[in-house]
Scaffold this motif. Sequence first.
Motif, PDB file in Angstrom:
ATOM      1  N   ARG A 168      -3.617  -2.484   9.109  1.00  0.00           N
ATOM      2  CA  ARG A 168      -3.961  -3.914   9.071  1.00  0.00           C
ATOM      3  C   ARG A 168      -3.030  -4.706   8.146  1.00  0.00           C
ATOM      4  O   ARG A 168      -3.122  -5.924   8.104  1.00  0.00           O
ATOM      5  N   ARG A 169      -2.156  -4.012   7.409  1.00  0.00           N
ATOM      6  CA  ARG A 169      -1.332  -4.690   6.408  1.00  0.00           C
ATOM      7  C   ARG A 169       0.141  -4.392   6.663  1.00  0.00           C
ATOM      8  O   ARG A 169       0.559  -3.256   6.669  1.00  0.00           O
TER       9      ARG A 169
ATOM     10  N   THR B 287       6.867  -0.522  22.389  1.00  0.00           N
ATOM     11  CA  THR B 287       7.313  -0.192  21.034  1.00  0.00           C
ATOM     12  C   THR B 287       7.738  -1.456  20.307  1.00  0.00           C
ATOM     13  O   THR B 287       8.512  -2.254  20.830  1.00  0.00           O
ATOM     14  N   HIS B 288       7.230  -1.615  19.101  1.00  0.00           N
ATOM     15  CA  HIS B 288       7.537  -2.746  18.219  1.00  0.00           C
ATOM     16  C   HIS B 288       8.342  -2.172  17.065  1.00  0.00           C
ATOM     17  O   HIS B 288       7.890  -1.257  16.383  1.00  0.00           O
ATOM     18  N   THR B 289       9.532  -2.703  16.816  1.00  0.00           N
ATOM     19  CA  THR B 289      10.430  -2.165  15.795  1.00  0.00           C
ATOM     20  C   THR B 289      10.684  -3.199  14.710  1.00  0.00           C
ATOM     21  O   THR B 289      11.035  -4.340  15.007  1.00  0.00           O
ATOM     22  N   GLY B 290      10.528  -2.780  13.463  1.00  0.00           N
ATOM     23  CA  GLY B 290      10.760  -3.654  12.319  1.00  0.00           C
ATOM     24  C   GLY B 290       9.511  -4.414  11.936  1.00  0.00           C
ATOM     25  O   GLY B 290       8.599  -4.610  12.742  1.00  0.00           O
ATOM     26  N   THR B 291       9.466  -4.862  10.696  1.00  0.00           N
ATOM     27  CA  THR B 291       8.246  -5.488  10.185  1.00  0.00           C
ATOM     28  C   THR B 291       7.931  -6.823  10.849  1.00  0.00           C
ATOM     29  O   THR B 291       6.759  -7.167  10.980  1.00  0.00           O
TER      30      THR B 291
ATOM     31  N   MET C 192       0.840  -1.160   0.000  1.00  0.00           N
ATOM     32  CA  MET C 192       0.000   0.000   0.000  1.00  0.00           C
ATOM     33  C   MET C 192       0.896   1.237   0.000  1.00  0.00           C
ATOM     34  O   MET C 192       0.996   1.953   0.957  1.00  0.00           O
ATOM     35  N   ARG C 193       1.588   1.477  -1.070  1.00  0.00           N
ATOM     36  CA  ARG C 193       2.508   2.602  -1.186  1.00  0.00           C
ATOM     37  C   ARG C 193       1.812   3.741  -1.914  1.00  0.00           C
ATOM     38  O   ARG C 193       1.155   3.541  -2.914  1.00  0.00           O
TER      39      ARG C 193
END
Length: 114
Positions: A27-28, A44-48, A1-2
Amino acid sequence: MRLTCWGTAARAMSAWAARAWLRAAIRRISAFHENATVTDEDVTHTGTAAIGTWLSTAAGEFTFTTERLGAERLDDTHWVVTNRLEGDFPGGRADLRYRFALRSGLIEDLTIAP
């Protein structure tokens, strides 16, 4: 979704469209920059990889409805969307601000807090 021309799109985007885009985007995992951060409930959540885990667990914890209270474009890459959530979570109702920053059309930082 860019979003390839975010500056132009952001200027034309209504508050409703900003909320709808954010809701679909979070959601994606493909909507997040590979080094993105998400802060939710003071974690905090870092990175995909970490964000993917957060996406899969956060979505199933509770059932709730959302009502858009507002959206504000701070500049070409920063937005704040405010939603009211009502559901079966502790307290039953919360007004949350989704502050997000974009880089190259992807979410680079998302902070969800009251």
